[in-house]
Design a protein around this motif. Structure first.
Motif, PDB file in Angstrom:
ATOM      1  N   LEU A 195      39.601  -7.111 -31.707  1.00 25.48           N
ATOM      2  CA  LEU A 195      39.078  -6.482 -29.634  1.00 25.48           C
ATOM      3  C   LEU A 195      38.876  -4.936 -30.435  1.00 25.48           C
ATOM      4  O   LEU A 195      38.000  -4.456 -30.128  1.00 25.48           O
ATOM      5  N   GLY A 196      40.229  -4.065 -31.190  1.00 28.74           N
ATOM      6  CA  GLY A 196      39.468  -2.715 -31.432  1.00 28.74           C
ATOM      7  C   GLY A 196      38.416  -2.510 -32.042  1.00 28.74           C
ATOM      8  O   GLY A 196      37.684  -1.691 -32.103  1.00 28.74           O
ATOM      9  N   VAL A 197      38.168  -3.489 -32.711  1.00 31.02           N
ATOM     10  CA  VAL A 197      37.739  -3.311 -34.182  1.00 31.02           C
ATOM     11  C   VAL A 197      35.937  -3.384 -33.535  1.00 31.02           C
ATOM     12  O   VAL A 197      34.654  -2.588 -33.506  1.00 31.02           O
ATOM     13  N   LEU A 198      35.524  -4.930 -32.591  1.00 31.66           N
ATOM     14  CA  LEU A 198      34.589  -4.817 -31.499  1.00 31.66           C
ATOM     15  C   LEU A 198      34.434  -3.855 -30.552  1.00 31.66           C
ATOM     16  O   LEU A 198      33.052  -2.900 -30.881  1.00 31.66           O
ATOM     17  N   LEU A 199      35.117  -3.045 -29.931  1.00 34.31           N
ATOM     18  CA  LEU A 199      35.114  -1.727 -29.608  1.00 34.31           C
ATOM     19  C   LEU A 199      34.515  -0.423 -30.280  1.00 34.31           C
ATOM     20  O   LEU A 199      33.726   0.464 -29.718  1.00 34.31           O
ATOM     21  N   ILE A 200      35.294  -0.486 -31.083  1.00 36.18           N
ATOM     22  CA  ILE A 200      34.477   1.186 -31.746  1.00 36.18           C
ATOM     23  C   ILE A 200      33.421   0.720 -32.583  1.00 36.18           C
ATOM     24  O   ILE A 200      32.530   1.921 -32.630  1.00 36.18           O
ATOM     25  N   PHE A 201      32.962  -0.631 -33.447  1.00 41.87           N
ATOM     26  CA  PHE A 201      32.120  -0.628 -33.561  1.00 41.87           C
ATOM     27  C   PHE A 201      30.508  -1.323 -33.474  1.00 41.87           C
ATOM     28  O   PHE A 201      29.806  -1.333 -33.860  1.00 41.87           O
ATOM     29  N   GLY A 202      31.440  -1.569 -32.381  1.00 41.56           N
ATOM     30  CA  GLY A 202      30.002  -2.579 -30.873  1.00 41.56           C
ATOM     31  C   GLY A 202      28.781  -1.957 -30.594  1.00 41.56           C
ATOM     32  O   GLY A 202      28.146  -2.535 -30.240  1.00 41.56           O
ATOM     33  N   HIS A 203      29.616  -0.547 -30.344  1.00 41.29           N
ATOM     34  CA  HIS A 203      28.591   0.333 -29.308  1.00 41.29           C
ATOM     35  C   HIS A 203      27.966   0.663 -30.005  1.00 41.29           C
ATOM     36  O   HIS A 203      27.607   2.360 -29.939  1.00 41.29           O
ATOM     37  N   GLY A 204      27.580   0.595 -31.149  1.00 38.26           N
ATOM     38  CA  GLY A 204      26.870   0.965 -32.208  1.00 38.26           C
ATOM     39  C   GLY A 204      27.570   2.965 -32.619  1.00 38.26           C
ATOM     40  O   GLY A 204      27.464   4.148 -33.256  1.00 38.26           O
ATOM     41  N   HIS A 205      29.012   3.142 -32.366  1.00 32.96           N
ATOM     42  CA  HIS A 205      30.539   4.177 -33.234  1.00 32.96           C
ATOM     43  C   HIS A 205      30.686   4.502 -34.096  1.00 32.96           C
ATOM     44  O   HIS A 205      31.571   3.530 -34.522  1.00 32.96           O
ATOM     45  N   HIS A 206      30.191   4.474 -35.054  1.00 29.36           N
ATOM     46  CA  HIS A 206      30.818   4.533 -36.476  1.00 29.36           C
ATOM     47  C   HIS A 206      29.830   5.702 -37.299  1.00 29.36           C
ATOM     48  O   HIS A 206      30.352   7.063 -36.584  1.00 29.36           O
ATOM     49  N   HIS A 207      30.818   6.396 -38.648  1.00 28.58           N
ATOM     50  CA  HIS A 207      31.818   7.667 -38.965  1.00 28.58           C
ATOM     51  C   HIS A 207      30.803   8.073 -40.227  1.00 28.58           C
ATOM     52  O   HIS A 207      30.381   6.507 -41.425  1.00 28.58           O
ATOM     53  N   CYS A 234      20.822  15.371 -21.858  1.00 25.07           N
ATOM     54  CA  CYS A 234      19.996  13.687 -23.106  1.00 25.07           C
ATOM     55  C   CYS A 234      20.297  12.795 -22.365  1.00 25.07           C
ATOM     56  O   CYS A 234      22.015  12.553 -22.516  1.00 25.07           O
ATOM     57  N   LEU A 235      19.858  11.623 -22.784  1.00 23.41           N
ATOM     58  CA  LEU A 235      20.016  10.136 -23.467  1.00 23.41           C
ATOM     59  C   LEU A 235      21.420  10.399 -24.706  1.00 23.41           C
ATOM     60  O   LEU A 235      22.630   9.581 -24.275  1.00 23.41           O
ATOM     61  N   ALA A 236      21.229  11.240 -25.414  1.00 20.54           N
ATOM     62  CA  ALA A 236      22.785  11.076 -26.509  1.00 20.54           C
ATOM     63  C   ALA A 236      24.017  11.582 -25.903  1.00 20.54           C
ATOM     64  O   ALA A 236      25.002  10.872 -26.365  1.00 20.54           O
ATOM     65  N   SER A 237      23.877  12.252 -24.755  1.00 17.72           N
ATOM     66  CA  SER A 237      25.141  13.260 -24.667  1.00 17.72           C
ATOM     67  C   SER A 237      25.423  12.336 -23.307  1.00 17.72           C
ATOM     68  O   SER A 237      26.776  11.787 -23.642  1.00 17.72           O
ATOM     69  N   VAL A 238      24.695  11.673 -22.579  1.00 17.94           N
ATOM     70  CA  VAL A 238      25.344  10.142 -21.600  1.00 17.94           C
ATOM     71  C   VAL A 238      25.798   9.237 -22.397  1.00 17.94           C
ATOM     72  O   VAL A 238      26.480   8.952 -22.644  1.00 17.94           O
ATOM     73  N   LEU A 239      24.898   8.123 -23.183  1.00 16.01           N
ATOM     74  CA  LEU A 239      25.305   7.638 -24.738  1.00 16.01           C
ATOM     75  C   LEU A 239      26.964   8.260 -24.957  1.00 16.01           C
ATOM     76  O   LEU A 239      27.762   6.995 -25.320  1.00 16.01           O
ATOM     77  N   ALA A 240      27.208   9.269 -25.487  1.00 17.37           N
ATOM     78  CA  ALA A 240      28.249   9.856 -26.307  1.00 17.37           C
ATOM     79  C   ALA A 240      29.434   9.468 -24.512  1.00 17.37           C
ATOM     80  O   ALA A 240      30.752   9.615 -25.832  1.00 17.37           O
ATOM     81  N   ALA A 241      29.130   9.552 -23.835  1.00 15.98           N
ATOM     82  CA  ALA A 241      30.012   9.744 -22.635  1.00 15.98           C
ATOM     83  C   ALA A 241      30.170   8.413 -22.437  1.00 15.98           C
ATOM     84  O   ALA A 241      31.364   7.985 -21.912  1.00 15.98           O
ATOM     85  N   VAL A 242      29.227   7.535 -22.813  1.00 17.86           N
ATOM     86  CA  VAL A 242      30.096   6.109 -21.941  1.00 17.86           C
ATOM     87  C   VAL A 242      30.732   5.476 -23.204  1.00 17.86           C
ATOM     88  O   VAL A 242      31.416   4.365 -23.301  1.00 17.86           O
ATOM     89  N   THR A 243      30.336   5.641 -24.434  1.00 18.84           N
ATOM     90  CA  THR A 243      31.394   5.257 -25.375  1.00 18.84           C
ATOM     91  C   THR A 243      32.347   5.330 -25.540  1.00 18.84           C
ATOM     92  O   THR A 243      33.418   4.687 -25.881  1.00 18.84           O
ATOM     93  N   ILE A 244      32.677   7.071 -24.880  1.00 20.27           N
ATOM     94  CA  ILE A 244      34.032   7.246 -24.052  1.00 20.27           C
ATOM     95  C   ILE A 244      34.575   6.664 -23.491  1.00 20.27           C
ATOM     96  O   ILE A 244      36.439   5.596 -23.453  1.00 20.27           O
ATOM     97  N   GLY A 245      33.813   6.377 -22.373  1.00 22.51           N
ATOM     98  CA  GLY A 245      34.428   5.651 -21.167  1.00 22.51           C
ATOM     99  C   GLY A 245      34.484   4.181 -21.835  1.00 22.51           C
ATOM    100  O   GLY A 245      35.804   3.122 -20.860  1.00 22.51           O
TER     101      GLY A 245
END
Length: 260
Positions: A248-260, A142-153
């Motif tokens: 830049l780290g902040v931007l990469l971590i939080f700029g793609h909807g990746h948050h806790h 599904c899209l969720a697992s693809v997005l999770a993997a893209v975030t890893i990339g």
């Protein structure tokens, strides 16, 4: 497509590919001058600090069954890396007694710093891969697992740069620096397969792996990258480069909807 094959391909492309791309970018922007090297190492230190403080540690705290576990294992990861480096230094000192740089425990070449970072990133990528594998196991392709993997990339691009930069500045060939960066992504695939077959992560193991990797990265930042950068060029510009790297780290971590 077979879900297991899908999991392997997805994590191989984003895990290994992201780190290799980061290594290639580091080779493209490599500078030979001491000032350029100092700025690049300072920038990398800031980037790694952001990844540890804003991504790995919060994730570890979230997964830990006991709150003090994360800071304790973080310190343990730092100390283990210090002891490992002491052992490396002693071995190198026996081999090359003419080199004064190998006398002091905890001080050695940038090549070792790059290898330590690669090991920390590899450790970090096991639980990260498990998250993707578990997602495919529970939700299917599904899209969720693809997005999770893209975030890893996307996360792996700066991590690949941080591994390759010390290696390149220590004289490693471009191909070998990129290869070391790419190889540290292989555990993502192994983690994904483990996550797929288990179906869910063991929170305590996830917290321990992230905290250990975080401690190792903090050692490299404060004992290797920043002292080396300061030795090459004592300037406020180097401090600014660290802040820019962190930003830049902040931007990469939080700029793609990746948050806790």
């Amino acid at each position: 497509m077979n879900p297991i094959l899908f999991t392997i391909l997805l994590t191989a492309v984003t895990g290994v590919g992201g780190l290799a791309l980061g290594g290639a970018l580091a080779a493209l922007i490599k500078r030979e001058s001491p000032r350029g090297t100092s700025l690049m190492l300072s920038f990398t230190a800031g980037l790694m600090l952001a990844i540890v403080a804003l991504d790995m540690v919060p994730e570890a705290i979230e997964a830990a069954p006991w709150l003090p576990m994360t800071p304790l294992v973080l310190v343990a990861g730092f100390l283990l890396t210090y002891l490992l480096n002491c052992w490396i230094d002693k071995s190198a000192h026996h081999e090359d007694k003419s080199n004064p740089h190998h006398c002091a425990c905890g001080h050695h070449d940038l090549h070792t710093a790059g290898i330590v970072l690669a090991a920390a990133v590899a450790l970090h990528n096991v639980p990260v891969g498990m998250a993707v594998g578990a997602s495919v196991a529970v939700q299917g392709i599904c899209l969720a697992s693809v997005l999770a993997a893209v975030t890893i990339g996307l996360h792996n691009i700066p991590e690949g740069m941080s591994i390759a930069i010390p290696l390149l500045h220590d004289g490693s060939k471009t191909v070998s620096a990129i290869a070391v960066a790419a190889l540290s992504g292989l555990p993502t695939v192994l983690g994904a397969l483990a996550g797929y077959f288990v179906g869910s992560q063991t929170p305590a193991a996830l917290a321990a792996a992230l905290s250990l990797a975080g401690g190792a990265m903090l050692y490299v930042v404060f004992f290797e990258l920043l002292p080396e950068a300061g030795g090459l060029w004592k300037s406020r510009w180097s401090i600014l480069a660290t802040v820019v790297g962190f930003a830049l780290g902040v931007l990469l971590i939080f700029g793609h909807g990746h948050h806790h």
